[in-house]
Design an enzyme around this catalytic site. Structure first.
Site, PDB file in Angstrom:
ATOM      1  CG  ASP A  22      42.677  32.802  44.586  1.00 17.79           C
ATOM      2  OD1 ASP A  22      42.340  33.685  45.414  1.00 17.79           O
ATOM      3  OD2 ASP A  22      43.102  33.059  43.445  1.00 17.79           O
ATOM      4  CG  HIS A  39      38.920  36.052  53.885  1.00 22.88           C
ATOM      5  ND1 HIS A  39      39.554  35.507  52.795  1.00 22.88           N
ATOM      6  CD2 HIS A  39      39.101  37.397  53.788  1.00 22.88           C
ATOM      7  CE1 HIS A  39      40.097  36.477  52.068  1.00 22.88           C
ATOM      8  NE2 HIS A  39      39.828  37.631  52.648  1.00 22.88           N
ATOM      9  CG  LEU A 133      47.170  15.837  57.510  1.00 19.36           C
ATOM     10  CD1 LEU A 133      47.377  15.312  56.107  1.00 19.36           C
ATOM     11  CD2 LEU A 133      45.879  16.653  57.552  1.00 19.36           C
ATOM     12  NE  ARG A 196      47.409  34.884  39.563  1.00 19.40           N
ATOM     13  CZ  ARG A 196      46.358  35.425  38.927  1.00 19.40           C
ATOM     14  NH1 ARG A 196      46.269  35.338  37.610  1.00 19.40           N
ATOM     15  NH2 ARG A 196      45.413  36.039  39.610  1.00 19.40           N
TER      16      ARG A 196
HETATM   17  C1  IPE Z   1      47.294  33.345  46.461  1.00 18.50           C
HETATM   18  O1  IPE Z   1      46.111  33.994  46.212  1.00 18.50           O
HETATM   19  C2  IPE Z   1      47.623  33.393  47.928  1.00 18.50           C
HETATM   20  C3  IPE Z   1      46.764  32.620  48.800  1.00 18.50           C
HETATM   21  C4  IPE Z   1      45.826  31.792  48.410  1.00 18.50           C
HETATM   22  C5  IPE Z   1      47.031  32.745  50.206  1.00 18.50           C
HETATM   23  P1  IPE Z   1      46.100  35.513  45.715  1.00 18.50           P
HETATM   24  O2  IPE Z   1      44.678  35.883  45.541  1.00 18.50           O
HETATM   25  O3  IPE Z   1      46.902  36.339  46.648  1.00 18.50           O
HETATM   26  O4  IPE Z   1      46.859  35.404  44.338  1.00 18.50           O
HETATM   27  P2  IPE Z   1      46.821  36.342  43.032  1.00 18.50           P
HETATM   28  O5  IPE Z   1      47.039  37.741  43.506  1.00 18.50           O
HETATM   29  O6  IPE Z   1      45.467  36.177  42.401  1.00 18.50           O
HETATM   30  O7  IPE Z   1      47.908  35.810  42.163  1.00 18.50           O
HETATM   31  C1  IPE Z   2      42.097  33.647  48.957  1.00 24.44           C
HETATM   32  O1  IPE Z   2      40.984  34.342  48.531  1.00 24.44           O
HETATM   33  C2  IPE Z   2      42.455  33.948  50.392  1.00 24.44           C
HETATM   34  C3  IPE Z   2      43.663  34.767  50.553  1.00 24.44           C
HETATM   35  C4  IPE Z   2      44.459  35.124  49.581  1.00 24.44           C
HETATM   36  C5  IPE Z   2      44.002  35.164  51.892  1.00 24.44           C
HETATM   37  P1  IPE Z   2      41.081  35.815  47.958  1.00 24.44           P
HETATM   38  O2  IPE Z   2      40.902  36.772  49.106  1.00 24.44           O
HETATM   39  O3  IPE Z   2      42.315  36.008  47.185  1.00 24.44           O
HETATM   40  O4  IPE Z   2      39.810  35.861  47.032  1.00 24.44           O
HETATM   41  P2  IPE Z   2      39.684  36.539  45.596  1.00 24.44           P
HETATM   42  O5  IPE Z   2      40.801  36.036  44.757  1.00 24.44           O
HETATM   43  O6  IPE Z   2      39.758  38.018  45.825  1.00 24.44           O
HETATM   44  O7  IPE Z   2      38.348  36.099  45.093  1.00 24.44           O
HETATM   45 MG    MG Z   3      42.746  35.704  45.218  1.00 22.73          MG
END
Ligand code: IPE
Ligand code: IPE
Ligand code: MG
Length: 248
Positions: A22, A39, A133, A196
């Site tokens: 995340d 990303h 792996l 979480r």
């Molecule tokens: C969790 O991240 C999903 C992935 C890392 C693929 P999110 O960014 O979607 O989660 P929330 O919305 O902060 O809980």
């Molecule tokens: C995690 O990074 C990648 C995915 C959920 C696909 P986020 O895109 O959720 O990044 P933040 O949480 O907005 O910083």
């Molecule tokens: Mg996120």
């Protein structure tokens, strides 16, 4: 490669490491870049962490790459993530084969386009003989959705007279999950400071050691992984028992 003083001994390497990757969007925003740039940089962390886990002797690495809820993001971001996935499969294919990495995919793939589904099936087949792996990509994945899909299959078997509900214990239930033949997660890492689970491995995380770090996923690297492992090695896993029982 950068040497780290924190490289832990391979005495008790977690067999199954799960990561909620995340913080890509915030990493990009901090730099005034579009979210997709975060990303893209996140893919670099994926390759570094996959290599590191393979070297450390981790058996299973489950990466939360796209959640069932992430479908609700802007179309442009979803499309860009799918393209990044396709790029990843192509660019890493040779390395996976050379390193014996076996790819596996969990989640509701029926929501992906035919093209993405096909690329995934091909990559999984091409790497199926890998002895190293097992890299599990959780795509279009939600823990609740996984459990619901399992329950639907169980109900069908019960209705068809193929399964006796009285024989349905935890092991029998787990056999219907996407990760049926894998051990539960030993260590779950979440980056970006959120504390979480966001619907990742719900069933499999019952006794998982959780590790949270403020580091954003695109900044996560071998050194940060070593910190997570070092923390894990300090944990005492009791599984509901007492310390005295564990010393026996
Ligand atoms: C969790 O991240 C999903 C992935 C890392 C693929 P999110 O960014 O979607 O989660 P929330 O919305 O902060 O809980
Ligand atoms: C995690 O990074 C990648 C995915 C959920 C696909 P986020 O895109 O959720 O990044 P933040 O949480 O907005 O910083
Ligand atoms: Mg996120």
């Amino acid at each position: 490669m950068r040497q780290s003083t924190l490289e832990p001994e391979a005495n008790n390497v977690p067999a199954h490491v799960a990561i909620i990757m995340d913080g890509n969007g915030r990493w990009a925003r901090q730099r005034g870049l579009p979210r997709i740039a975060g990303h893209q940089q996140g893919v670099e962390s994926v390759t570094e962490v996959v290599d590191a886990c393979a070297r450390k002797g981790v058996c299973y690495l489950s990466l939360f790459a796209f959640s069932s809820e992430n479908w609700g993001r802007p179309r442009q971001e979803v499309d860009a993530l799918m393209l990044l996935l396709l790029d990843y499969l192509t660019s890493q294919r040779q390395k996976m084969l050379e390193n014996g990495i076996r790819l596996r995919v969990i989640g509701d793939l029926s929501r992906m386009t035919q093209g993405v589904q096909q690329a995934l099936v091909e990559a999984v087949q091409a790497t199926s003989a890998g002895k190293g792996l097992t890299l599990v990509l959780a795509l279009s994945y939600g823990g609740r959705d996984e459990i619901l899909r399992a329950v639907r299959r169980i109900v069908m078997q019960v209705q068809g007279g193929k399964l006796d509900p009285d024989r349905l214990d935890a092991d029998a239930f787990a056999a219907f999950l996407d990760l049926a033949d894998m051990p539960p997660a030993d260590l779950m890492i979440r980056t970006s400071g959120e504390m979480r689970i966001s619907n990742f491995l719900l069933w499999q995380a019952a006794y998982t050691e959780l590790y949270f770090t403020e580091v954003l996923w695109p900044d996560f690297n071998l050194e940060e992984l070593n910190k997570a492992f070092a923390d894990y090695y300090q944990r005492r896993r009791r599984f509901g028992l007492t310390d005295e029982q564990l010393q026996l």
